[in-house]
Design a protein around this motif. Structure first.
Motif, mmCIF file in Angstrom:
data_model
loop_
_atom_site.group_PDB
_atom_site.id
_atom_site.type_symbol
_atom_site.label_atom_id
_atom_site.label_comp_id
_atom_site.label_asym_id
_atom_site.label_seq_id
_atom_site.Cartn_x
_atom_site.Cartn_y
_atom_site.Cartn_z
ATOM 1 N N SER A 223 0.802 -1.217 0.000
ATOM 2 C CA SER A 223 0.000 0.000 0.000
ATOM 3 C C SER A 223 0.838 1.272 0.000
ATOM 4 C CB SER A 223 -0.939 0.019 1.212
ATOM 5 O OG SER A 223 -0.188 0.085 2.409
ATOM 6 N N ARG A 224 2.145 1.165 0.184
ATOM 7 C CA ARG A 224 2.940 2.363 0.363
ATOM 8 C C ARG A 224 4.119 2.454 -0.606
ATOM 9 N NH1 ARG A 224 0.310 5.960 3.546
ATOM 10 N NH2 ARG A 224 2.308 6.927 4.069
ATOM 11 N N PRO A 225 3.984 3.233 -1.664
ATOM 12 C CA PRO A 225 5.175 3.557 -2.459
ATOM 13 C C PRO A 225 6.062 4.533 -1.683
ATOM 14 C CG PRO A 225 3.253 4.709 -3.301
ATOM 15 C CD PRO A 225 2.760 3.825 -2.187
ATOM 16 N N LEU A 226 7.210 4.863 -2.255
ATOM 17 C CA LEU A 226 8.217 5.662 -1.561
ATOM 18 C C LEU A 226 8.618 6.861 -2.406
ATOM 19 C CD1 LEU A 226 10.474 5.986 0.690
ATOM 20 C CD2 LEU A 226 11.906 4.533 -0.785
ATOM 21 N N ALA A 227 8.738 8.036 -1.762
ATOM 22 C CA ALA A 227 9.240 9.249 -2.411
ATOM 23 C C ALA A 227 10.460 9.748 -1.650
ATOM 24 C CB ALA A 227 8.161 10.324 -2.446
ATOM 25 N N VAL A 228 11.581 9.907 -2.363
ATOM 26 C CA VAL A 228 12.810 10.398 -1.744
ATOM 27 C C VAL A 228 13.139 11.760 -2.345
ATOM 28 C CG1 VAL A 228 15.236 9.962 -1.269
ATOM 29 C CG2 VAL A 228 13.631 8.042 -1.418
ATOM 30 N N PHE A 229 13.196 12.778 -1.482
ATOM 31 C CA PHE A 229 13.488 14.154 -1.878
ATOM 32 C C PHE A 229 14.972 14.423 -1.608
ATOM 33 C CE2 PHE A 229 9.049 13.913 -1.191
ATOM 34 C CZ PHE A 229 8.398 14.999 -1.762
ATOM 35 N N PHE A 230 15.746 14.663 -2.677
ATOM 36 C CA PHE A 230 17.150 15.039 -2.535
ATOM 37 C C PHE A 230 17.257 16.557 -2.691
ATOM 38 C CE2 PHE A 230 17.641 10.580 -3.772
ATOM 39 C CZ PHE A 230 18.653 10.160 -2.915
ATOM 40 N N GLU A 231 17.828 17.208 -1.673
ATOM 41 C CA GLU A 231 17.942 18.661 -1.705
ATOM 42 C C GLU A 231 19.340 19.099 -1.284
ATOM 43 O OE1 GLU A 231 14.662 20.623 0.197
ATOM 44 O OE2 GLU A 231 13.162 19.269 -0.686
ATOM 45 N N ARG A 232 19.602 20.391 -1.429
ATOM 46 C CA ARG A 232 20.861 20.994 -1.016
ATOM 47 C C ARG A 232 20.583 22.277 -0.274
ATOM 48 N NH1 ARG A 232 25.876 20.487 -2.972
ATOM 49 N NH2 ARG A 232 26.260 21.560 -1.005
ATOM 50 N N ALA A 233 21.596 22.810 0.386
ATOM 51 C CA ALA A 233 21.476 24.107 1.042
ATOM 52 C C ALA A 233 21.388 25.214 -0.005
ATOM 53 C CB ALA A 233 22.683 24.326 1.951
ATOM 54 N N ALA A 234 20.817 26.345 0.389
ATOM 55 C CA ALA A 234 20.699 27.519 -0.476
ATOM 56 C C ALA A 234 20.092 27.168 -1.827
ATOM 57 C CB ALA A 234 22.069 28.179 -0.663
ATOM 58 N N CYS A 235 18.975 26.449 -1.780
ATOM 59 C CA CYS A 235 18.325 25.939 -2.997
ATOM 60 C C CYS A 235 16.987 26.659 -3.187
ATOM 61 C CB CYS A 235 18.122 24.428 -2.860
ATOM 62 S SG CYS A 235 17.081 23.682 -4.133
ATOM 63 N N SER A 236 16.953 27.637 -4.084
ATOM 64 C CA SER A 236 15.738 28.432 -4.281
ATOM 65 C C SER A 236 14.598 27.596 -4.836
ATOM 66 C CB SER A 236 16.029 29.614 -5.209
ATOM 67 O OG SER A 236 16.460 29.161 -6.478
ATOM 68 N N GLN A 237 14.916 26.646 -5.717
ATOM 69 C CA GLN A 237 13.860 25.799 -6.272
ATOM 70 C C GLN A 237 13.297 24.840 -5.229
ATOM 71 O OE1 GLN A 237 12.380 25.998 -9.353
ATOM 72 N NE2 GLN A 237 13.569 27.879 -9.532
ATOM 73 N N CYS A 238 14.114 24.479 -4.234
ATOM 74 C CA CYS A 238 13.609 23.670 -3.116
ATOM 75 C C CYS A 238 12.576 24.472 -2.333
ATOM 76 C CB CYS A 238 14.745 23.240 -2.197
ATOM 77 S SG CYS A 238 16.024 22.242 -2.992
ATOM 78 N N ASP A 239 12.842 25.753 -2.145
ATOM 79 C CA ASP A 239 11.898 26.615 -1.440
ATOM 80 C C ASP A 239 10.583 26.718 -2.202
ATOM 81 O OD1 ASP A 239 13.787 27.059 0.533
ATOM 82 O OD2 ASP A 239 14.522 28.921 -0.383
ATOM 83 N N ILE A 240 10.652 26.843 -3.513
ATOM 84 C CA ILE A 240 9.437 26.916 -4.328
ATOM 85 C C ILE A 240 8.645 25.623 -4.211
ATOM 86 C CG2 ILE A 240 8.593 26.982 -6.711
ATOM 87 C CD1 ILE A 240 10.842 28.972 -7.306
#
Length: 387
Positions: A223-240
Motif C-alpha cells: 500500500s505504500r510507495p516511496l518518495a525520496v526528496f534530494f535537496e541541497r542548502a541555499a536551494c531556491s527551487q527547493c523553497d518553491i
C-alpha cells in the motif's frame, strides 16, 4: 365478486403502467439537462513558442551535425520539444532570451530542435533511421524540454530531463563546453561547487519520515510507495517546491499516501536503500546520479524506481507524477506524456478545469479545489490504502 377482483387487477395494472410511464418521462426529461450541465472543463497554461531564428536548420543526420559543429569548435545540442509546452516556452523566453545565455549557447553549441511527436526522418549517430517521435520513444524522452549534449565522438555527455532555471542551465552548459566530463560526472561537478554547505530546514512537513532511514522496511507493504526528496542548502527551487507546490491541498492528499524521506544530498546521513544496501545520503545521491535540486525520486512498493522529477515542475505535473506511481498507471502506460494527456482530457470531460501552469489551483471545479477521490473516480485511479 369476480368483477370486483377484475377491477382491482385492472386498477393495479393501470397504476403500474402509469408509474413506469412517469419514470420513463422523467428520465427522458432529465437526460439532456444533465448532459448539458456537464460542460467540458477549461484547459489553461499551454503556450505556443516560436523558436529563435538562430536555431540550426538541419537535415537531421546527427553524424553530419556533429562533424559540422566540431569543425567550428562547437558541440551538438538536441532540444526535444512539443507544442503547447509551457516549460519549453520558459526555456526560450527566460533562458535563451537572456543575453549571456544566448551568447554562450551560440558560441559553444549548434542547437537543433526535435519535435517529440514529429514525423521528420532522423539519422542517429549509429546510422539508424528514426522519425522524430520514434527517436524520442527510443531515448525514453518523458519530459519537454529534454536536452542532449553530445561530444565530438557522438557520445551523450549530459542529459537534462525537464526545464532548468537560468543559473542551473548555465552551470550545465559550462560543464559541457569546458569538457569537464573528462574530469568526472556532472553530479561531482555540482557537488564540488558547494561542498561545505549543509541543508538546514527550519520547518519540515509532517509527512517526512524521521531517522533512522531504513527504506527497505516498506518492501512487501503493497500500500505504500516511496518518495525520496534530494535537496541541497541555499536551494531556491527547493523553497518553491515546499512553499508553493507542496502547499496545494491535492498535493497533500497525494504525498501522504507515500512514505516520504528528505535527504541532504551532501550529507553523511546513514541510509538503508530500498534494495537493502547500507550507504549514506551523499553516496546514494551519487549512485543515482542526482544532478538537480530538488530531485524527487519515486519508487513503487517493491522498491523499484519508476520516475523522478529532476527539474523545475509546477503543481499539476508534480501531482501527476505522484498519481502515476500511486495508481499503478505506469504498469499499463509507459509513456508519461500520454498519461498526462489522457489524465487531463478525462478531467476536462468530467467538467473539471485544468491549469498546468498554476501553482495554486491546477485542478478545480467552479474555482474550488477538487478532492483526490473525485479525481481518481474520473481517471480510474485506485489510491493506495492508508494515510
Amino acid at each position: 365478486m369476480k368483477t370486483s377482483r377484475y377491477l382491482n387487477v385492472m386498477t393495479a395494472s393501470s397504476r403500474l403502467t402509469a408509474v413506469v410511464f412517469l419514470a420513463l418521462a422523467f428520465l427522458l426529461l432529465i437526460s439532456p439537462i444533465s448532459a448539458s450541465e456537464t460542460r467540458p472543463g477549461e484547459f489553461n497554461g499551454a503556450i505556443e513558442t516560436p523558436h529563435p531564428s538562430w536555431f540550426k536548420e538541419s537535415f537531421l543526420d546527427f553524424r553530419e551535425d556533429i562533424a559540422e559543429a566540431s569543425a567550428e569548435g562547437r558541440r551538438l545540442l538536441l532540444y526535444f520539444w512539443q507544442r503547447g509546452c509551457p516549460y519549453c516556452n520558459q526555456l526560450v523566453t527566460d533562458n535563451l532570451a537572456h543575453p549571456d545565455i544566448a551568447q554562450t549557447v551560440r558560441a559553444h553549441f549548434d542547437l537543433i530542435a526535435i519535435n517529440m511527436w514529429g514525423d521528420r526522418e532522423v539519422v542517429r549517430v549509429d546510422g539508424q533511421t528514426f522519425s522524430e517521435k520514434t527517436l524520442a520513444a527510443a531515448l525514453r524522452v518523458q519530459f519537454t524540454p529534454t536536452l542532449l549534449f553530445f561530444d565530438e565522438s557522438g557520445r551523450i555527455v549530459l542529459r537534462l530531463d525537464g526545464y532548468y532555471p537560468p543559473a542551473d542551465f548555465l552551470k550545465a552548459m559550462e560543464y559541457v563546453y569546458l569538457q569537464r566530463e573528462n574530469e568526472g560526472s556532472f553530479h561531482n561537478y555540482l557537488m564540488n561547487d558547494r561542498r561545505d554547505e549543509t541543508l538546514v530546514k527550519s520547518e519540515v512537513e509532517e509527512w517526512f519520515m524521521q531517522p533512522p532511514y531504513r527504506l527497505n522496511r516498506h518492501i512487501g507493504n503493497v500500500s505504500r510507495p516511496l518518495a525520496v526528496f534530494f535537496e541541497r542548502a541555499a536551494c531556491s527551487q527547493c523553497d518553491i517546491l515546499h512553499r508553493q507546490v507542496m502547499r496545494e491541498p491535492l498535493t497533500h492528499q497525494l504525498v501522504k499516501r507515500f512514505d516520504n524521506v528528505l535527504l541532504d544530498a551532501a550529507a553523511q546521513t546513514p541510509v538503508i536503500t530500498p534494495s537493502g544496501a547500507t550507504t549514506t545520503a551523499a553516496r546514494w545521491a551519487k549512485e543515482l546520479d542526482i544532478n538537480y535540486f530538488p530531485t524527487v525520486v519515486l519508487f513503487d512498493p517493491d522498491g523499484t524506481e519508476i520516475v523522478r522529477a529532476a527539474a523545475a515542475f509546477r503543481t499539476f505535473h508534480m501531482q501527476s507524477l505522484f498519481d502515476y506511481v500511486l495508481t499503478g498507471a505506469y504498469r499499463t502506460q509507459p509513456s508519461l506524456q500520454r498519461y498526462l494527456s489522457t489524465r487531463s482530457e478525462q478531467l476536462r470531460e468530467a467538467g473539471y478545469d485544468v491549469d498546468i501552469w498554476s501553482y495554486d489551483l491546477p485542478i478545480s471545479f467552479e474555482g474550488q479545489p477538487v478532492s483526490l477521490e473525485k479525481i481518481q473516480a474520473v481517471t480510474g485511479g485506485v489510491a493506495a490504502a492508508g494515510d
